[in-house]
Design a protein around this motif. Structure first.
Motif, short mmCIF file in Angstrom:
data_model
loop_
_atom_site.label_atom_id
_atom_site.label_comp_id
_atom_site.label_asym_id
_atom_site.label_seq_id
_atom_site.Cartn_x
_atom_site.Cartn_y
_atom_site.Cartn_z
N PHE A 35 -7.26 -22.58 13.19
CA PHE A 35 -5.89 -22.06 13.19
C PHE A 35 -5.91 -20.87 12.23
CE2 PHE A 35 -1.61 -22.20 11.10
CZ PHE A 35 -0.93 -21.67 12.17
N PRO A 56 -3.60 -18.42 10.56
CA PRO A 56 -2.34 -17.79 10.17
C PRO A 56 -2.57 -16.57 9.28
CG PRO A 56 -2.74 -19.68 8.77
CD PRO A 56 -3.85 -19.67 9.79
N GLU A 57 -1.64 -15.65 9.36
CA GLU A 57 -1.67 -14.53 8.42
C GLU A 57 -0.75 -14.93 7.26
OE1 GLU A 57 -0.69 -10.74 10.17
OE2 GLU A 57 -0.67 -9.80 8.18
N HIS A 61 6.39 -21.53 10.99
CA HIS A 61 7.51 -22.02 11.79
C HIS A 61 6.99 -22.95 12.88
CE1 HIS A 61 6.19 -19.01 14.63
NE2 HIS A 61 6.49 -18.01 13.80
N GLY A 76 6.56 -22.58 15.93
CA GLY A 76 5.58 -21.98 16.84
C GLY A 76 4.18 -22.09 16.27
N HIS A 77 4.05 -21.86 14.96
CA HIS A 77 2.75 -22.05 14.32
C HIS A 77 2.34 -23.51 14.40
CE1 HIS A 77 4.08 -18.38 11.96
NE2 HIS A 77 2.96 -17.99 12.52
N THR A 86 -2.15 -17.06 21.87
CA THR A 86 -0.94 -17.05 22.70
C THR A 86 -1.11 -15.97 23.76
OG1 THR A 86 0.03 -15.75 20.92
CG2 THR A 86 0.74 -18.02 21.11
N ARG A 127 3.49 -18.83 24.15
CA ARG A 127 4.20 -18.79 22.89
C ARG A 127 5.44 -19.68 22.99
NH1 ARG A 127 3.89 -14.95 18.76
NH2 ARG A 127 5.84 -15.20 17.64
N LEU A 128 5.76 -20.35 21.92
CA LEU A 128 6.95 -21.20 21.94
C LEU A 128 8.19 -20.38 21.63
CD1 LEU A 128 8.31 -24.03 21.91
CD2 LEU A 128 7.82 -24.09 19.48
N VAL A 167 11.77 -17.77 16.69
CA VAL A 167 10.49 -18.43 16.43
C VAL A 167 9.42 -17.36 16.21
CG1 VAL A 167 8.93 -20.27 17.12
CG2 VAL A 167 11.28 -20.27 17.92
N SER A 168 9.61 -16.53 15.20
CA SER A 168 8.69 -15.45 14.94
C SER A 168 8.93 -14.94 13.52
CB SER A 168 8.94 -14.35 15.97
OG SER A 168 8.48 -13.12 15.48
N LYS A 169 7.83 -14.78 12.79
CA LYS A 169 7.97 -14.29 11.41
C LYS A 169 8.66 -12.94 11.39
CE LYS A 169 3.67 -15.07 10.46
NZ LYS A 169 2.33 -15.19 9.92
N ARG A 170 8.31 -12.12 12.38
CA ARG A 170 8.90 -10.77 12.43
C ARG A 170 10.42 -10.80 12.56
NH1 ARG A 170 4.60 -9.01 16.65
NH2 ARG A 170 4.43 -11.25 16.41
P1 ATP Z 1 5.00 -14.10 14.25
O1 ATP Z 1 5.43 -13.53 15.53
O2 ATP Z 1 5.77 -15.31 13.85
O3 ATP Z 1 4.92 -13.09 13.17
P2 ATP Z 1 2.18 -14.16 14.32
O4 ATP Z 1 1.42 -14.34 15.57
O5 ATP Z 1 2.17 -12.82 13.74
O6 ATP Z 1 3.61 -14.73 14.55
P3 ATP Z 1 0.24 -15.50 12.74
O7 ATP Z 1 0.33 -16.00 11.36
O8 ATP Z 1 -0.65 -14.37 13.03
O9 ATP Z 1 1.71 -15.15 13.20
O10 ATP Z 1 -0.04 -16.68 13.73
C1 ATP Z 1 -1.02 -17.69 13.57
C2 ATP Z 1 -1.20 -18.41 14.87
O11 ATP Z 1 0.01 -19.00 15.28
C3 ATP Z 1 -1.63 -17.47 15.97
O12 ATP Z 1 -2.69 -18.09 16.66
C4 ATP Z 1 -0.43 -17.32 16.82
O13 ATP Z 1 -0.77 -17.11 18.14
C5 ATP Z 1 0.28 -18.65 16.62
N1 ATP Z 1 1.73 -18.51 16.83
C6 ATP Z 1 2.58 -17.73 16.13
N2 ATP Z 1 3.82 -17.81 16.64
C7 ATP Z 1 3.77 -18.68 17.67
C8 ATP Z 1 4.73 -19.20 18.61
N3 ATP Z 1 6.00 -18.84 18.60
N4 ATP Z 1 4.30 -20.09 19.54
C9 ATP Z 1 3.02 -20.47 19.57
N5 ATP Z 1 2.07 -20.03 18.73
C10 ATP Z 1 2.42 -19.14 17.79
#
Ligand code: ATP
Ligand code: MG
Length: 579
Positions: free
Chosen positions: A113, A115-116, A122, A124-125, A305, A334-335, A342-345
């Motif tokens: 897994f 994550p950045e 959240h 989704g993660h 995703t 993606r969820l 459901v997104s950090k952004r």
């Molecule tokens: P965000 O859009 O929330 O900024 P991100 O993809 O930039 O999400 P990361 O920390 O890079 O965030 O994500 C870590 C892992 O979690 C990645 O493999 C990403 O695909 C997955 N992930 C993030 N958001 C979701 C989501 N909404 N549904 C499913 N998987 C997700």
């Protein structure tokens, strides 16, 4: 007994059983019981006793009609009195076993897994992390937690630990964890290899020209210079003699896949890194770091995703040029949840501009927000499993998470009375006494509380407003009261303890109740606009027994919903979980 009497008793029994099942069915299906379902259950009980369905059906039909005439609250209340055991929803076991992975061997599957560390995790993660982790478990393989910390402009030291804590809360255990930024030297060596092979080049064009070239499928002048020049420029970039330029993969500028038009592999970022400080100022992009790390760390089945679909070609092309092992890239949707970001952004700006109180705001789908609201980790896991790992993108309702959560907390949560917007009720003729009430209708192990009964009570304004002078209602689990007068207080008379069918049951508190605010989250976005009324504060009174509860305990306020209790320096707050 005469045969007439036997018949009478049988009819009564059939009606009683039918009522129980009709109420149960109504509670399960939005207040409307289905005749067929109820008939089936009642016949199953009485056919064995030699009673013909022809005699049963009309009785059931009448009962179902009666039950469907009640309000949802009345149905639930009556069922709770008649047959509390039926309130716990029948389990529908939906078996979700993870489908097999391609090319997977026992003990050899490695997932990760990534994550950045640029925000809190959240739901989704959680979906991604749970799928990765569960697949590693399924094959008795291993699971890596990798911090993809290659953007010093966004990454922050507090998030490494916070993300670990949140994963632990979810019950996820990793066999190994590391930071991508620890491998930067190795990334530089691989970059040098690509430059020497003429599979990458240093591009000195400005951003605008690079964009135009990609749009027009045109090579830039840097692309075809000899590799020695690129190697030299790369060293200059590293030593800061050159303070402008990026490294691009020499892929295919004519490709129909825009991602393949010489994607960027490295760029200059001078902001100090949260862990590496100012040791590095050239950082790999996700295209480079993601593929290289998956390959080198031994990951066999990396999940991404679907939004990265176009970048898969870059992933394999790059590994091919580097001569590195290619993992079996897996994809899932993606969820997305209706009305929730459901997104950090999308979450970060809401926190920064004060639209929500912080990362643990109960309206957010962050793991911290969900925890504060009373969603338990097991429910998140069940929810993820119920969704499966399809590639079909869809927007689901948060109600699905709530439904999983309810199944888990309902059997183990203490019941208490909470009175919203309280009005005083004075009851004449009631006997002063102390009564003992169970904390749960079926699970005796949850204990009891004793409640002091006097002639004055609090009842919810909304419930009492629907009743008139002369009406009789029931103080739930206590006695009936006939209303005699209504002004700023309500005056009533004790009217016995026998259950009266169809009479409204109201929860109450005695005079020594404590005051409490319950914060109730609603969706944050309605048709993509911020919902200004997304957080309601409901003021009310709660039984003093709340003092005995633990900080963080989830309870059910009867006829109101589940609430997670927080206690801090004598102040008790509630967070509404769901109905
Ligand atoms: P965000 O859009 O929330 O900024 P991100 O993809 O930039 O999400 P990361 O920390 O890079 O965030 O994500 C870590 C892992 O979690 C990645 O493999 C990403 O695909 C997955 N992930 C993030 N958001 C979701 C989501 N909404 N549904 C499913 N998987 C997700
Ligand atoms: Mg990301």
């Amino acid at each position: 007994m005469t045969s007439e009497n036997i018949q009478k008793t049988a009819r009564k029994n059939i009606q009683k059983t039918a009522r129980k099942y009709a109420l149960q069915n109504a509670v399960q299906f939005e207040g409307s019981a289905q005749l067929k379902a109820v008939i089936g259950k009642v016949i199953a009980v009485f056919q064995k006793k030699g009673i013909h369905p022809k005699e049963i059906i009309p009785l059931v039909k009448k009962t179902v009609d009666d039950v469907n005439g009640l309000s949802k609250d009345q149905q639930r209340d009556e069922l709770e009195t008649l047959a509390p055991e039926l309130l716990i929803k029948e389990k529908k076991v939906r078996d979700f076993s993870l489908s097999d992975l391609p090319f997977a061997e026992d003990k050899k599957v490695i997932t990760r897994f990534p994550p950045e560390p640029n925000g809190y995790l959240h739901i989704g993660h959680a979906k991604a992390a749970i799928i990765d982790y569960e697949y590693a478990k399924k094959y008795d393989g291993s699971f890596i937690l990798r911090f993809d910390d290659t953007n010093p402009e966004k990454d922050c030291v507090e998030f490494y630990d916070a993300q670990k804590q949140d994963l632990k809360w979810l019950g996820i255990k990793w066999d190994k964890s590391y930071h991508t930024s620890d491998n930067l030297k190795m990334h530089y060596e691989l970059c040098l290899q690509l430059l020497k092979q003429s599979d990458a080049y240093v591009c000195l064009c400005d951003a605008e020209n690079i964009k135009m070239g990609r749009q027009k499928k045109k090579n830039c002048p840097c692309r075809n210079l000899p590799s020695e020049i690129h190697v030299d420029q790369w060293e200059q970039l590293l030593s800061s003699t050159l303070d402008n330029g990026i490294v691009r993969l020499k892929a295919d500028m004519k490709s129909l896949n825009t991602a393949m038009r010489d994607p960027t592999l490295f760029r200059i970022i001078t902001t100090p890194h949260p862990l590496q400080k100012d040791r590095f100022h050239i950082w790999p992009t996700y295209d480079f770091a993601g593929a290289v790390e998956d390959s080198i760390s031994g990951v066999t089945h990396p999940f991404r995703t679907k939004e990265y679909e176009l970048r898969d070609e870059v992933y394999f092309y790059l590994l091919d040029k580097l001569g590195l092992r290619k993992p079996h890239l897996m994809e899932f949707a993606r969820l997305s949840i209706e009305g929730m970001p459901v997104s950090k952004r999308k979450i970060t700006p809401l926190i920064e501009n004060g639209s929500v109180s912080g990362y643990d705001d109960v309206r957010l789908p962050t793991l911290r927000g969900l925890k504060k609201r009373g969603i338990v980790p097991k429910a998140i896991k069940k929810f993820v499993f119920s969704q499966g790992i399809s590639k079909v993108e869809s927007i689901v309702s948060f109600g699905l998470v709530e439904a999983e959560n309810r199944k888990i907390i309902d059997p183990v949560s203490k019941r208490l009375f909470f009175v919203s917007d309280p009005v005083e009720l004075i009851v004449s003729g009631i006997q002063k006494k102390s009564i003992v009430m169970p904390f749960h209708p079926t699970d005796k192990s949850l204990g009891t509380r004793s409640v002091l009964i006097d002639d004055s009570f609090y009842v919810p304004r909304e419930d009492i407003a629907s009743l008139n002078v002369g009406d009789t209602f029931r103080l739930k689990d206590l006695c009936n009261v006939k209303i005699q007068k209504k002004n700023d207080k309500i005056y009533g008379m004790y009217a016995g303890e026998e259950l009266i069918a169809k009479s409204k049951k109201i929860q109450w508190t005695s005079k020594d109740a404590l005051s409490i605010d319950v914060f109730k989250p609603e969706v944050l976005f309605k048709n993509d606009t911020f919902n200004e009324n997304s957080l309601q504060v409901i003021h009310g009174n709660v039984e003093p027994a709340i003092k005995k509860l633990k900080d963080g305990e989830i309870v059910q306020f009867e006829r109101f919903g589940f609430v997670r209790i927080e206690k801090e320096n004598d102040v008790i707050k509630g967070f509404f979980t769901h109905r």
